[in-house]
Design an enzyme around this catalytic site. Structure first.
Site, PDB file in Angstrom:
ATOM      1  N   PHE A 270      41.104  91.632  18.080  1.00  0.00           N
ATOM      2  CA  PHE A 270      41.034  91.399  19.531  1.00  0.00           C
ATOM      3  C   PHE A 270      42.366  91.649  20.219  1.00  0.00           C
ATOM      4  O   PHE A 270      42.633  91.093  21.280  1.00  0.00           O
ATOM      5  CB  PHE A 270      40.570  89.972  19.829  1.00  0.00           C
ATOM      6  CG  PHE A 270      39.436  89.494  18.969  1.00  0.00           C
ATOM      7  CD1 PHE A 270      38.165  90.027  19.131  1.00  0.00           C
ATOM      8  CD2 PHE A 270      39.634  88.543  17.988  1.00  0.00           C
ATOM      9  CE1 PHE A 270      37.113  89.602  18.331  1.00  0.00           C
ATOM     10  CE2 PHE A 270      38.582  88.114  17.186  1.00  0.00           C
ATOM     11  CZ  PHE A 270      37.321  88.642  17.368  1.00  0.00           C
ATOM     12  N   ILE A 495      37.441  95.966  12.129  1.00  0.00           N
ATOM     13  CA  ILE A 495      38.101  94.708  12.515  1.00  0.00           C
ATOM     14  C   ILE A 495      37.067  93.622  12.796  1.00  0.00           C
ATOM     15  O   ILE A 495      37.358  92.632  13.452  1.00  0.00           O
ATOM     16  CB  ILE A 495      39.042  94.917  13.725  1.00  0.00           C
ATOM     17  CG1 ILE A 495      38.274  95.465  14.937  1.00  0.00           C
ATOM     18  CG2 ILE A 495      40.182  95.847  13.366  1.00  0.00           C
ATOM     19  CD1 ILE A 495      39.127  95.560  16.208  1.00  0.00           C
ATOM     20  N   GLY A 496      35.863  93.850  12.290  1.00  0.00           N
ATOM     21  CA  GLY A 496      34.798  92.879  12.518  1.00  0.00           C
ATOM     22  C   GLY A 496      33.791  93.362  13.543  1.00  0.00           C
ATOM     23  O   GLY A 496      32.736  92.775  13.717  1.00  0.00           O
ATOM     24  N   ASN A 660      24.271 101.699  18.139  1.00  0.00           N
ATOM     25  CA  ASN A 660      23.616 100.729  17.263  1.00  0.00           C
ATOM     26  C   ASN A 660      23.410  99.452  18.063  1.00  0.00           C
ATOM     27  O   ASN A 660      24.349  98.690  18.309  1.00  0.00           O
ATOM     28  CB  ASN A 660      24.478 100.471  16.019  1.00  0.00           C
ATOM     29  CG  ASN A 660      23.786  99.563  15.021  1.00  0.00           C
ATOM     30  OD1 ASN A 660      23.249  98.518  15.381  1.00  0.00           O
ATOM     31  ND2 ASN A 660      23.797  99.963  13.759  1.00  0.00           N
ATOM     32  N   GLN A 667      28.645  92.523  19.704  1.00  0.00           N
ATOM     33  CA  GLN A 667      29.929  92.575  20.396  1.00  0.00           C
ATOM     34  C   GLN A 667      29.840  91.918  21.763  1.00  0.00           C
ATOM     35  O   GLN A 667      30.721  91.179  22.178  1.00  0.00           O
ATOM     36  CB  GLN A 667      30.366  94.035  20.559  1.00  0.00           C
ATOM     37  CG  GLN A 667      30.877  94.656  19.292  1.00  0.00           C
ATOM     38  CD  GLN A 667      32.189  94.025  18.884  1.00  0.00           C
ATOM     39  OE1 GLN A 667      33.226  94.256  19.494  1.00  0.00           O
ATOM     40  NE2 GLN A 667      32.166  93.204  17.867  1.00  0.00           N
ATOM     41  N   LYS A 730      30.020 104.872  25.499  1.00  0.00           N
ATOM     42  CA  LYS A 730      31.176 104.319  26.198  1.00  0.00           C
ATOM     43  C   LYS A 730      31.657 103.102  25.407  1.00  0.00           C
ATOM     44  O   LYS A 730      31.012 102.687  24.452  1.00  0.00           O
ATOM     45  CB  LYS A 730      30.791 103.852  27.596  1.00  0.00           C
ATOM     46  CG  LYS A 730      30.405 104.947  28.573  1.00  0.00           C
ATOM     47  CD  LYS A 730      30.050 104.288  29.905  1.00  0.00           C
ATOM     48  CE  LYS A 730      29.585 105.281  30.931  1.00  0.00           C
ATOM     49  NZ  LYS A 730      29.115 104.583  32.152  1.00  0.00           N
ATOM     50  N   GLY A 731      32.749 102.521  25.863  1.00  0.00           N
ATOM     51  CA  GLY A 731      33.244 101.327  25.193  1.00  0.00           C
ATOM     52  C   GLY A 731      32.391 100.117  25.525  1.00  0.00           C
ATOM     53  O   GLY A 731      32.070  99.882  26.684  1.00  0.00           O
ATOM     54  N   GLY A 733      33.120  97.094  23.554  1.00  0.00           N
ATOM     55  CA  GLY A 733      33.753  95.990  22.832  1.00  0.00           C
ATOM     56  C   GLY A 733      34.271  94.891  23.741  1.00  0.00           C
ATOM     57  O   GLY A 733      34.189  93.719  23.416  1.00  0.00           O
ATOM     58  N   GLU A 734      34.821  95.266  24.861  1.00  0.00           N
ATOM     59  CA  GLU A 734      35.554  94.284  25.661  1.00  0.00           C
ATOM     60  C   GLU A 734      34.838  93.829  26.918  1.00  0.00           C
ATOM     61  O   GLU A 734      35.104  92.743  27.439  1.00  0.00           O
ATOM     62  CB  GLU A 734      36.943  94.853  25.992  1.00  0.00           C
ATOM     63  CG  GLU A 734      37.757  94.958  24.726  1.00  0.00           C
ATOM     64  CD  GLU A 734      39.065  95.693  24.893  1.00  0.00           C
ATOM     65  OE1 GLU A 734      40.091  95.037  24.989  1.00  0.00           O
ATOM     66  OE2 GLU A 734      39.053  96.926  24.925  1.00  0.00           O
TER      67      GLU A 734
HETATM   68 MO1  MOS Z   1      42.020  95.134  22.111  1.00  0.00          MO
HETATM   69  S1  MOS Z   1      42.773  93.660  23.277  1.00  0.00           S
HETATM   70  O1  MOS Z   1      42.227  96.510  22.993  1.00  0.00           O
HETATM   71  O2  MOS Z   1      42.424  95.016  20.537  1.00  0.00           O
END
Ligand code: MOS
Length: 772
Positions: A270, A495-496, A660, A667, A730-731, A733-734
């Site tokens: 993270f 990273i998980g 997926n 996430q 697209k991203g 994760g965040e």
């Molecule tokens: Mo992240 S905060 O871009 O690992």
């Protein structure tokens, strides 16, 4: 892992492969850096323990190491006086070691700074010896340890993290604000918080007798760490050029192949493992003792030796017409910072891009404290920034009596209002609609304090979510082995988040290979280059390179088959041949074809391999690229105690093509839960007398547990993002964390009529509310 695990499917959903390392993780078979011992490394390891400063600023006058050195098994005590000298480091990401290298001099920058490393034969010996070190400090009289007290010293910055501008101005914001019919001037405060990834910082460093250095490390960036090591230990002129990404992308060997960083499975990052706390210390210790050394931080040590999210005070001014059209938007952030370390939370990053508004300003100021360096933490900038902006939008909606969703739609923009570029795709309208429908937004009574359940006040709130989509350089190599197994290589990291699975899946699809015959090798700087696993960018970045390489190899295999007299595909026109499940065949006559491995068997001396580079230019595009979403929260507030319980979170997210769904939802759910924690629980408390983080343990650092999280529903709005990239992803994760805290705070307002502008919303924030 056996093939049965790989083919597990989620009932009622499209057949997305489950997490490939899932079984290993839940059975404890998976190995993280800290799990590796002498047996796995194949060498006897010594154990190192870091010793930290108890003073926040000043100098180390002396460290008495005699008692520690007298303990049986102790092999060395490194301090600034005897540690190997390091050369300046400039990493590919610009982490804190740009400015500060450990154990190089006697200066103190923060409480908890490493001032010594004890190396012993066992961990217990090293730990005990570490307690015997006595340090004397020349303490500076007035360390700066209170953000609020130091506010008058705030100074503007030109740049924030990732090179974004510290200040953006569009039109004439100040006069536009002052002449707006409706003016809001609001201030929001957020507290520092640590990542608390389950795996702490950890490195095993091994120097061999030919001067080669190998490090196993809990990191998001093996190439970056290898670069840091190469520079710090002076591995020759090559490293000085490593900032040039195209060269790295072309696959140069770091330090002439003499440095290697391996990231096994990483137990949560993270952003906390973007600047590697243990890397240089372990490498210095191993060099000093001439033997392999393992250094793992304790939970408590991670608080000062790893980064965290800064405290932020944001002032948001909104000027609007009475029908809710924005005419001025000013977002000024003051950010708590450190003496060393360049990371500055890009709080206003999203403000210029979210709504149509001609007159706009963002600015960032920092307040330097004698504390350790803040750093990247999930959705840097947007996580605190959208709390401020999206609460302010809610306050505008309440002031004008406009539905909060309707207010956002009145200021909707199909182009990036800062650049004028069209978005590659933007399905935010659909997100608002889908999440609002699911949560029952229309059925609520919009009047504050009007909704009750026995004993509780009920509230609904919403906010916009957004995070940019970045594409980083990545190289992938794909080859088929003699028995027809596909090997995919790229230095990406698991990273998980599920990259191991999603990237294996992309390789299988693109090559036409069955998933259980793909082996993905990752997390190693001796593999083809991948940039940092961060910024929600890995699936798109590394996935694009893998897709290109795998498609190239598929085509090469098909071309080879149709020119091979012994192949059933001999002379079949190219466009009529397809590949799937490790087999090439004629589309209209699927029985006619052959397996990849039978073709390979006829050509034993040939290599079947392809390599591809993607995103060499950091994915520059003439389109704005971002994922968007809508967060809705339903809360219950106990009017007697002020306790807030989130009953329901619903978020709808549009992040391009979903590679997926199971992993993507995982996430997003994780991000939403973290947002709940940000809203109600998370706060790292700094002792302003000495600069120590006082709740540096998982008993006192509150994070959401199952009982805090009754229902979290991420909804995915699938998009065609082919204008953005060939992969179309697209991203994701965040974005999940963004907007949640605002949605919760807005729901608390709806429930109680009390506007809380300071996170986390603990009991004390709601002691005094009176229903309006
Ligand atoms: Mo992240 S905060 O871009 O690992």
């Amino acid at each position: 892992m056996n093939s049965a695990d790989r083919s597990l499917q989620t009932p009622g959903k499209t057949a997305y492969p489950r997490r490939l390392e899932g079984r290993a993780k839940v059975t404890g078979a998976a190995r993280y850096t800290g799990d590796l011992g002498s047996r796995q490394i194949g060498l006897d390891l010594l154990h190192a323990v870091a010793v930290q400063s108890k003073a926040a600023s000043g100098r180390v006058r002396s460290i008495d190491t005699t008692a520690a050195e007298a303990i049986a098994g102790v092999r060395a005590v490194l301090t600034h006086q005897n540690a190997p000298r390091l050369k300046p480091v400039k990493t590919l990401t610009g982490s804190e070691i740009d400015l500060y290298l450990p154990l190089q001099d006697d200066r103190l920058h923060y409480h908890g700074q490493p001032i010594a490393v004890v190396v012993a034969e066992t961990l217990e010996q090293a730990r005990y010896a570490a307690t015997l070190l006595t340090a004397e400090y020349e303490v500076c009289d007035h360390p700066a340890l209170s953000f609020t007290e130091q506010l008058p010293d705030a100074s503007p910055v030109k740049k924030v993290a990732a090179g974004d501008p510290g200040r953006v101005v569009r039109g004439h914001p100040e006069p536009a604000f002052l002449t707006a019919p409706v003016q809001l001037d609001l201030t929001y405060t957020t507290m520092p918080a640590h990542h608390n990834a389950i795996e702490p910082g950890a490195t095993i460093a091994v120097w061999d007798n030919r001067g080669r250095l190998t490090a196993w490390s809990a990191t998001q960036f093996t190439y970056g760490d290898a670069t840091s090591l190469g520079q710090a230990f002076g591995f020759g002129p090559l490293e000085q050029k490593l900032g040039i990404l195209p060269r790295a992308a072309a696959g140069i060997q770091l330090g002439g192949g003499k440095i290697r960083v391996i990231a096994p499975l990483v137990g949560g990052a993270f952003g906390s493992k973007a600047s590697n706390a243990t890397l240089l210390l372990a490498a210095m210790a191993a060099k000093t003792v001439g033997a392999p050394v393992k250094l793992v931080l304790t939970r408590e040590q991670t608080y000062a030796m790893m980064p965290y999210r800064s405290a932020v005070i944001q002032r948001v001014r909104i000027g609007a017409s009475s029908d809710g059209k924005l005419s001025a938007l000013l977002h000024d952030a003051v950010i708590q910072h450190s003496r060393v370390g360049p990371f500055i939370e890009p709080v206003g990053e999203w403000t210029p891009h979210l709504y149509a508004c001609d007159h706009l300003k963002t600015s960032h100021k920092i307040v330097r404290l004698d504390v350790n360096a803040p750093g990247w933490m999930r959705a840097p900038g947007a996580a605190p920034g959208l709390f401020g902006l999206e609460c302010a939008m809610d306050e505008l909606a309440q002031t004008l009596g406009i539905d909060p969703v309707e207010l956002r739609l009145r200021n909707y923009t199909d182009v990036d209002p800062q650049t004028g570029h069209a978005w590659s795709s933007k399905s935010l309208r659909e997100c608002y609609r889908a999440a609002a429908d699911r949560v029952g937004w229309k059925d609520r009574n919009p009047r504050c304090g009007s909704m009750r359940e026995p004993g509780d006040l009920i509230g609904f709130g919403m906010a916009t979510a957004a995070y940019r989509t970045m594409q980083f350089p990545a190289v992938a190599r794909v080859f088929l082995t003699a028995n027809g197994e596909a090997v995919v290589q790229s230095a990406a990291h698991e990273i998980g988040q599920g990259a191991f699975t999603s990237l294996t899946q992309i390789a299988a699809e693109s090559l036409g290979q069955s998933l259980d015959r793909v082996r993905f090798e990752f997390g190693d700087s001796h593999l083809p280059f991948a940039f940092i696993t961060a910024g929600s960018a890995t699936t798109l970045s590394v996935g694009s390179a893998i897709k290109l390489a795998a498609e190239k190899l598929k085509r090469a295999m098909i071309l080879r088959a149709r020119t091979d007299k012994a192949s059933p595909l001999y002379r079949v026109p190219l466009r009529e041949i397809e590949a799937a499940n490790s087999r090439m065949f004629v589309r209209d006559d699927p029985n006619r074809g052959e397996e990849y491995c039978s073709l390979i068997a006829r050509h034993p001396n040939r290599t079947f391999a392809a390599k591809a580079v993607a995103g060499r230019t950091f994915g520059k595009s003439r389109y704005g690229r971002a994922a968007f979403g809508a967060q809705f929260a339903q809360v219950a507030v106990d009017p007697a105690t002020g306790q807030v319980r989130v009953q329901r979170l619903v978020g709808a997210f549009a992040g391009g093509r979903v590679i997926n769904r199971v992993l993507a939802e995982g996430q997003l759910r994780g991000g939403m839960i973290w947002g709940l924690g940000q809203a109600l629980l998370e706060e790292s408390v700094l002792d302003s007398r000495n600069g120590n983080w006082v709740n540096s343990n998982l008993a006192e650092a509150l994070v959401p547990t199952n009982s805090d999280v009754p229902s979290v529903e991420p909804l995915l709005i699938e998009e065609d993002d082919s204008r953005g990239s060939a992969l179309g992803a697209k991203g994701l994760g965040e974005i999940g964390i963004t907007g949640v805290a605002a949605a919760v705070a807005n729901a608390v307002y709806h429930a109680t009529g009390k506007r809380v502008r300071e996170l986390p919303i603990k009991l004390d924030k709601l002691l005094d509310f009176k229903l309006i």
